[in-house]
Design a protein around this motif. Structure first.
Motif, PDB file in Angstrom:
ATOM      1  N   LYS A 137       0.836  -1.193   0.000  1.00 24.83           N
ATOM      2  CA  LYS A 137       0.000   0.000   0.000  1.00 24.83           C
ATOM      3  C   LYS A 137       0.877   1.251   0.000  1.00 24.83           C
ATOM      4  O   LYS A 137       1.585   1.508   0.984  1.00 24.83           O
ATOM      5  CB  LYS A 137      -0.922   0.001   1.219  1.00 24.83           C
ATOM      6  CG  LYS A 137      -1.872  -1.190   1.265  1.00 24.83           C
ATOM      7  CD  LYS A 137      -2.978  -1.013   2.290  1.00 24.83           C
ATOM      8  CE  LYS A 137      -2.465  -0.967   3.696  1.00 24.83           C
ATOM      9  NZ  LYS A 137      -3.577  -0.891   4.678  1.00 24.83           N
ATOM     10  N   PRO A 138       0.855   2.047  -1.082  1.00 19.05           N
ATOM     11  CA  PRO A 138       1.659   3.275  -1.127  1.00 19.05           C
ATOM     12  C   PRO A 138       1.322   4.232   0.011  1.00 19.05           C
ATOM     13  O   PRO A 138       2.196   4.871   0.582  1.00 19.05           O
ATOM     14  CB  PRO A 138       1.291   3.880  -2.490  1.00 19.05           C
ATOM     15  CG  PRO A 138       0.801   2.721  -3.305  1.00 19.05           C
ATOM     16  CD  PRO A 138       0.108   1.812  -2.322  1.00 19.05           C
ATOM     17  N   THR A 139       0.030   4.333   0.342  1.00 15.67           N
ATOM     18  CA  THR A 139      -0.404   5.142   1.480  1.00 15.67           C
ATOM     19  C   THR A 139      -1.437   4.336   2.265  1.00 15.67           C
ATOM     20  O   THR A 139      -1.947   3.318   1.786  1.00 15.67           O
ATOM     21  CB  THR A 139      -1.038   6.474   1.036  1.00 15.67           C
ATOM     22  OG1 THR A 139      -2.246   6.194   0.293  1.00 15.67           O
ATOM     23  CG2 THR A 139      -0.094   7.272   0.145  1.00 15.67           C
ATOM     24  N   GLU A 140      -1.757   4.798   3.455  1.00 16.36           N
ATOM     25  CA  GLU A 140      -2.664   4.029   4.314  1.00 16.36           C
ATOM     26  C   GLU A 140      -4.025   3.823   3.669  1.00 16.36           C
ATOM     27  O   GLU A 140      -4.640   2.769   3.812  1.00 16.36           O
ATOM     28  CB  GLU A 140      -2.840   4.744   5.653  1.00 16.36           C
ATOM     29  CG  GLU A 140      -3.714   3.962   6.624  1.00 16.36           C
ATOM     30  CD  GLU A 140      -3.838   4.626   7.982  1.00 16.36           C
ATOM     31  OE1 GLU A 140      -4.472   4.031   8.866  1.00 16.36           O
ATOM     32  OE2 GLU A 140      -3.285   5.734   8.149  1.00 16.36           O
ATOM     33  N   TYR A 141      -4.502   4.835   2.939  1.00 17.88           N
ATOM     34  CA  TYR A 141      -5.841   4.767   2.370  1.00 17.88           C
ATOM     35  C   TYR A 141      -5.827   4.599   0.850  1.00 17.88           C
ATOM     36  O   TYR A 141      -6.745   5.032   0.157  1.00 17.88           O
ATOM     37  CB  TYR A 141      -6.648   6.006   2.747  1.00 17.88           C
ATOM     38  CG  TYR A 141      -6.877   6.135   4.233  1.00 17.88           C
ATOM     39  CD1 TYR A 141      -7.727   5.256   4.899  1.00 17.88           C
ATOM     40  CD2 TYR A 141      -6.236   7.120   4.976  1.00 17.88           C
ATOM     41  CE1 TYR A 141      -7.944   5.359   6.259  1.00 17.88           C
ATOM     42  CE2 TYR A 141      -6.441   7.232   6.341  1.00 17.88           C
ATOM     43  CZ  TYR A 141      -7.300   6.352   6.982  1.00 17.88           C
ATOM     44  OH  TYR A 141      -7.503   6.453   8.329  1.00 17.88           O
ATOM     45  N   SER A 142      -4.810   3.937   0.324  1.00 14.05           N
ATOM     46  CA  SER A 142      -4.721   3.728  -1.118  1.00 14.05           C
ATOM     47  C   SER A 142      -5.945   2.976  -1.632  1.00 14.05           C
ATOM     48  O   SER A 142      -6.334   1.948  -1.072  1.00 14.05           O
ATOM     49  CB  SER A 142      -3.469   2.901  -1.466  1.00 14.05           C
ATOM     50  OG  SER A 142      -2.300   3.624  -1.167  1.00 14.05           O
ATOM     51  N   TRP A 190      -5.909  -2.899  10.804  1.00 10.15           N
ATOM     52  CA  TRP A 190      -5.980  -1.704   9.965  1.00 10.15           C
ATOM     53  C   TRP A 190      -4.762  -1.545   9.076  1.00 10.15           C
ATOM     54  O   TRP A 190      -4.840  -0.926   8.017  1.00 10.15           O
ATOM     55  CB  TRP A 190      -6.163  -0.457  10.832  1.00 10.15           C
ATOM     56  CG  TRP A 190      -7.543  -0.371  11.377  1.00 10.15           C
ATOM     57  CD1 TRP A 190      -7.915  -0.497  12.673  1.00 10.15           C
ATOM     58  CD2 TRP A 190      -8.747  -0.202  10.624  1.00 10.15           C
ATOM     59  NE1 TRP A 190      -9.276  -0.417  12.781  1.00 10.15           N
ATOM     60  CE2 TRP A 190      -9.810  -0.233  11.552  1.00 10.15           C
ATOM     61  CE3 TRP A 190      -9.023  -0.028   9.281  1.00 10.15           C
ATOM     62  CZ2 TRP A 190     -11.137  -0.085  11.155  1.00 10.15           C
ATOM     63  CZ3 TRP A 190     -10.347   0.105   8.879  1.00 10.15           C
ATOM     64  CH2 TRP A 190     -11.384   0.078   9.811  1.00 10.15           C
ATOM     65  N   ARG A 191      -3.639  -2.112   9.463  1.00  4.32           N
ATOM     66  CA  ARG A 191      -2.435  -2.021   8.640  1.00  4.32           C
ATOM     67  C   ARG A 191      -2.550  -2.911   7.395  1.00  4.32           C
ATOM     68  O   ARG A 191      -1.738  -2.798   6.476  1.00  4.32           O
ATOM     69  CB  ARG A 191      -1.199  -2.440   9.455  1.00  4.32           C
ATOM     70  CG  ARG A 191      -1.005  -1.639  10.733  1.00  4.32           C
ATOM     71  CD  ARG A 191      -0.692  -0.177  10.434  1.00  4.32           C
ATOM     72  NE  ARG A 191       0.548  -0.036   9.710  1.00  4.32           N
ATOM     73  CZ  ARG A 191       1.739   0.096  10.282  1.00  4.32           C
ATOM     74  NH1 ARG A 191       1.843   0.078  11.601  1.00  4.32           N
ATOM     75  NH2 ARG A 191       2.834   0.247   9.550  1.00  4.32           N
ATOM     76  N   LEU A 192      -3.551  -3.804   7.384  1.00  2.00           N
ATOM     77  CA  LEU A 192      -3.674  -4.798   6.311  1.00  2.00           C
ATOM     78  C   LEU A 192      -4.928  -4.607   5.457  1.00  2.00           C
ATOM     79  O   LEU A 192      -5.132  -5.356   4.500  1.00  2.00           O
ATOM     80  CB  LEU A 192      -3.703  -6.211   6.913  1.00  2.00           C
ATOM     81  CG  LEU A 192      -2.488  -6.614   7.744  1.00  2.00           C
ATOM     82  CD1 LEU A 192      -2.751  -7.952   8.448  1.00  2.00           C
ATOM     83  CD2 LEU A 192      -1.236  -6.696   6.879  1.00  2.00           C
ATOM     84  N   VAL A 193      -5.754  -3.628   5.776  1.00  2.00           N
ATOM     85  CA  VAL A 193      -7.014  -3.464   5.050  1.00  2.00           C
ATOM     86  C   VAL A 193      -6.765  -3.143   3.576  1.00  2.00           C
ATOM     87  O   VAL A 193      -5.983  -2.251   3.240  1.00  2.00           O
ATOM     88  CB  VAL A 193      -7.870  -2.343   5.685  1.00  2.00           C
ATOM     89  CG1 VAL A 193      -9.061  -1.998   4.794  1.00  2.00           C
ATOM     90  CG2 VAL A 193      -8.363  -2.779   7.057  1.00  2.00           C
ATOM     91  N   ASN A 194      -7.413  -3.884   2.702  1.00  2.00           N
ATOM     92  CA  ASN A 194      -7.350  -3.650   1.260  1.00  2.00           C
ATOM     93  C   ASN A 194      -8.481  -2.691   0.890  1.00  2.00           C
ATOM     94  O   ASN A 194      -9.617  -3.103   0.644  1.00  2.00           O
ATOM     95  CB  ASN A 194      -7.490  -4.977   0.515  1.00  2.00           C
ATOM     96  CG  ASN A 194      -7.256  -4.835  -0.980  1.00  2.00           C
ATOM     97  OD1 ASN A 194      -7.487  -3.773  -1.562  1.00  2.00           O
ATOM     98  ND2 ASN A 194      -6.813  -5.898  -1.617  1.00  2.00           N
TER      99      ASN A 194
END
Length: 252
Positions: free
Chosen positions: A124-129, A221-225
């Motif tokens: 993930k480039p950013t947390e909310y990509s 949350w670190r793994l959410v797609n």
């Protein structure tokens, strides 16, 4: 467009539809480290998810033998129409078989959505990509993405027993909601479309996190797609527009 499980496959043989266990969707057993350990991924996917898949196939075979043609082919349609289907089946199958069908159908669908909803943190480039339309809706419902995450984390941290925490879309109102379900129940039969979920059964986190539900929720949350969540939200909105065309037009 209706979203079926990404790796869903039906093999029709002798009138019985067999559901196959999906592979991990684009990542390996160790790719979710350090937030979800390899041992947990292996036992969770190859053990628990596989068991629900196999037992669901057993239940479907029994039901198809006793009541041919009653069930739709797509497990999601089975869940959406569960109450109607059970009323049709009650005179033809036993209550233990109905329970076996319910539990393993829910276990299969929830685990399919759960594993598809994860992605390695390094991917993930950013947390909310990948978060676009859904991001706007989350901010509208909770004020900010961080406030949404805090509320979702609170629901998972205080979860009592075993089950799931979901982000769902209520089709009639178009509202996003956070909800808990016990055991292997899913939101489908209540007219709700799941967008994402976290597994709060101990097999999902105990090897790494022990009894620290909050720690598991934070690592989740670190793994959410978010790309998958975005796609599911858009598909849910399309379904809402089909079912409630006047109400749905303004929200797409």
């Amino acid at each position: 467009m209706e979203m079926a499980p990404l790796f869903f496959l039906l093999l029709v043989a002798f009138g019985t539809a067999e559901i196959t266990l999906p592979d991990l969707p684009g990542y390996g057993y160790s790719d979710l480290e350090p937030f979800m350990d390899e041992a947990t991924v292996r036992v969770h996917h190859d053990g628990h998810f596989a068991a629900y898949t196999n037992k669901l196939n057993d239940a479907l075979e029994e039901i198809n033998t006793l009541s041919p043609g009653t069930l739709p082919e797509d497990p999601v349609d089975m869940a959406r129409n569960y109450n109607i289907l059970v009323n049709r089946l009650r005179k033809k199958v036993t209550q233990p078989l109905v329970i076996k069908f319910r539990n393993n159908l829910g276990g299969y669908l929830a685990h399919d959505l759960f594993f598809r909803g994860l992605t390695p943190a390094k991917a993930k480039p950013t947390e909310y990509s990948g978060l676009q339309t859904l991001g706007t809706a989350l901010k509208k419902s909770w004020g900010s993405l961080e406030d949404f995450k805090e509320k979702f984390l609170d629901e998972s941290s205080k979860f009592f027993g075993s089950g799931w925490v979901w982000l769902v879309l209520e089709l009639k109102s178009g509202e996003l909601m956070i909800m808990q379900t016990k055991d292997q129940d899913t939101p489908y039969s209540a007219g709700l479309e799941p967008i994402m979920c976290i597994d709060m059964w101990e097999h999902a986190f105990y090897l790494k996190h022990k009894n620290d539900k909050q720690g598991w929720g934070q690592d989740f949350w670190r793994l959410v797609n978010w790309e998958q969540a975005e796609l599911r939200y858009l598909a849910a909105q399309e379904k809402r527009a089909e079912k409630y065309p006047v109400a749905g037009d303004g929200d797409l």
